[in-house]
Design a protein around this motif. Structure first.
Motif, mmCIF file in Angstrom:
data_model
loop_
_atom_site.group_PDB
_atom_site.id
_atom_site.type_symbol
_atom_site.label_atom_id
_atom_site.label_comp_id
_atom_site.label_asym_id
_atom_site.label_seq_id
_atom_site.Cartn_x
_atom_site.Cartn_y
_atom_site.Cartn_z
ATOM 1 N N HIS A 1 0.783 -1.235 0.000
ATOM 2 C CA HIS A 1 0.000 0.000 0.000
ATOM 3 C C HIS A 1 0.820 1.292 0.000
ATOM 4 N N ALA A 2 2.153 1.222 0.025
ATOM 5 C CA ALA A 2 2.938 2.459 0.137
ATOM 6 C C ALA A 2 4.067 2.516 -0.879
ATOM 7 N N LYS A 3 3.862 1.919 -2.044
ATOM 8 C CA LYS A 3 4.917 1.873 -3.056
ATOM 9 C C LYS A 3 5.330 3.262 -3.533
ATOM 10 N N ALA A 4 4.445 4.228 -3.409
ATOM 11 C CA ALA A 4 4.799 5.580 -3.845
ATOM 12 C C ALA A 4 5.879 6.199 -2.955
ATOM 13 N N ASP A 5 6.004 5.681 -1.717
ATOM 14 C CA ASP A 5 6.945 6.263 -0.761
ATOM 15 C C ASP A 5 8.124 5.355 -0.423
ATOM 16 N N VAL A 6 7.944 4.058 -0.535
ATOM 17 C CA VAL A 6 8.994 3.146 -0.089
ATOM 18 C C VAL A 6 8.861 1.830 -0.852
ATOM 19 N N ALA A 7 9.998 1.222 -1.170
ATOM 20 C CA ALA A 7 9.964 0.003 -1.986
ATOM 21 C C ALA A 7 9.544 -1.221 -1.183
ATOM 22 N N TYR A 8 10.046 -1.337 0.066
ATOM 23 C CA TYR A 8 9.774 -2.532 0.873
ATOM 24 C C TYR A 8 9.503 -2.143 2.313
ATOM 25 N N GLY A 9 8.681 -2.957 2.956
ATOM 26 C CA GLY A 9 8.346 -2.709 4.358
ATOM 27 C C GLY A 9 9.487 -2.980 5.300
ATOM 28 N N THR A 10 10.299 -3.997 5.006
ATOM 29 C CA THR A 10 11.400 -4.341 5.900
ATOM 30 C C THR A 10 12.599 -4.834 5.107
#
Length: 432
Positions: free
Chosen positions: A166-175
């Motif tokens: 849900h946040a690909k616009a801001d960050v590539a991966y969660g962890t």
């Protein structure tokens, strides 16, 4: 006098400002810095030679102190020498878990090293992204996603997966993780292992804190250890795929580059985080598992070689007393050349250090203080086995874990394979 050290933040700070010690004592100090593996090899050769090329040694608890404890001076003899100055603040000023882990081996009396640095793994996260998405995540996940010691590893997994989707616009991966076939992989995995109730050996906390020459059979084939491995494999399956190529430097760089929303990593990366992403990264203890939380401690002490000539021991004592003194640790915190964080309780109580725990901070590593204070508690600190044969065991552990992460073995097969290999190493080492 020669001091051999791993290329760490405190040593960089001391090397840049060793002149106050020389001005005070008239002693010139030559500082040699190496990568840890090269340092261990050099120290082993020097101790075996019978002569001290290096009077002062960066004594990693697992690769130097445990296997070569008999080659190090019991520092109590120098502390008791009436012709030498007392240790500023005494040994009681050191954080107790760190004094035991970094300075003692098996017996509670002798002190072979003074705690010098204290890198500890904690939860590092993009505060700006968590603030931006907090309400959406809370609504979708059904819990408050704010990082902290009350979060579970399962919740960490779900947060990471949410960022992935849900946040690909801001960050590539969660962890992201330090899961390269390297010492870093053992460190990253151990946090999960311990939180699931797994252990490398019986009496794991004591074997980690005080050490053992004969730890007995490995317990990595327990149901809890296998459950921890199963979760770790699942967590890495949704992490940045480059995690399998990263050590701590790699995952730290990825967080600073804006590639990750969060990661477990050593707390002393806070200074670099603040330089690149000012005000955007925050810190918390690692999540908990069914058995609680564990935060891997990677601190080391400074020791004096037993080969050091009698007339040189006093000079070496002056240096390690100065290098670990509250005044020097405060100067290291402020240093632009390095840093590190204090190993002395009194430094954390100084008003200017307390004030630096909040932004804007002239000592950015202190932004982690709330998290690491919790991480150093006896029930939360993560201590790998302090045994003479740890280096070989460590290699067996991260080699098999790496195979598991590439699909070459199941978690159960991996844990049983590591146990078998570790038991062989320990048995051979004990006989020797």
């Amino acid at each position: 006098m020669n001091f051999i050290s791993e290329n760490t933040a405190p040593t960089a700070a001391i090397a840049a400002n060793v002149s106050p010690f020389t001005d005070l004592t008239g002693i010139n100090v030559n500082i040699v810095t190496l990568e840890l593996t090269a340092l261990v090899q050099r120290v082993a050769l020097d101790l075996a030679s019978g002569r001290a090329q290096y009077q002062v040694i960066y004594a990693d608890p697992y690769q130097v102190l445990a296997p070569y404890q008999r080659g190090l001076v019991d520092l109590r003899s120098l502390q008791a020498d009436p012709d030498l100055p007392d240790l500023p603040g005494g040994v009681a000023d050191f954080i107790p878990t760190q004094l035991d882990a970094a300075g003692r081996f098996v017996e509670p009396g002798p002190v072979y090293a003074l705690p010098y640095d204290a890198p500890t793994m904690i939860w590092q996260y993009r505060r700006d992204l968590f603030d931006k998405y907090h309400d959406r995540m809370a609504n979708d996940l059904g819990f408050d996603p704010t990082p902290g010691g009350d979060r579970t590893w399962e919740e960490y997994y779900r947060i990471a997966d949410w960022f992935n989707k849900h946040a690909k616009a801001d960050v590539a991966y969660g962890t992201g993780h330090q899961a390269r076939q390297h010492d870093s992989l053992m460190n990253d995995f151990s946090n999960v292992l311990w939180s699931y109730g797994g252990a490398y050996f019986d009496n794991g906390k004591e074997v980690g804190r005080m050490g053992s020459r004969d730890p007995g059979p490995s317990r990595l084939d327990s149901e809890a250890a296998i459950a921890g491995a199963e979760f770790y494999q699942r967590l890495l399956s949704i992490a940045d795929p480059a995690s399998k190529t990263w050590d701590w430097d790699g995952v730290g760089a990825a967080l600073r580059a804006g590639r990750l929303a969060m990661c477990p990593n050593w707390h002393e990366y806070a200074a670099s985080n603040e330089e690149v992403l000012p005000g955007k990264v925050d810190y918390a203890p690692l999540p908990k598992g069914p058995a609680g939380t564990a935060n891997m401690y990677g601190g080391t002490g400074v020791a004096i070689s037993e080969n050091t000539l009698p007339h040189e021991r006093g000079a070496a004592w002056l240096f390690i007393a100065w290098a670990t003194s509250p005044q020097t640790q405060l100067a290291n915190l402020k240093s632009k050349a390095g840093g590190g964080t204090p190993t002395r309780t009194s430094v954390y109580e100084l008003p200017e250090v307390r004030a630096a725990e909040k932004r804007p901070s002239p000592m950015p590593n202190m932004l982690t203080a709330t998290a690491v204070r919790q991480a150093w508690r006896p029930d939360k600190i993560g201590l790998r086995p302090k045994i003479p044969m740890w280096n070989e065991c460590n290699t067996a552990i991260f080699t098999q874990l790496s195979r598991m992460l590439t699909g070459a073995g199941s978690p159960e097969e991996t844990m049983r394979s590591i146990k078998s290999r570790v038991d062989q190493i320990v048995a051979r080492g004990w006989v020797a």
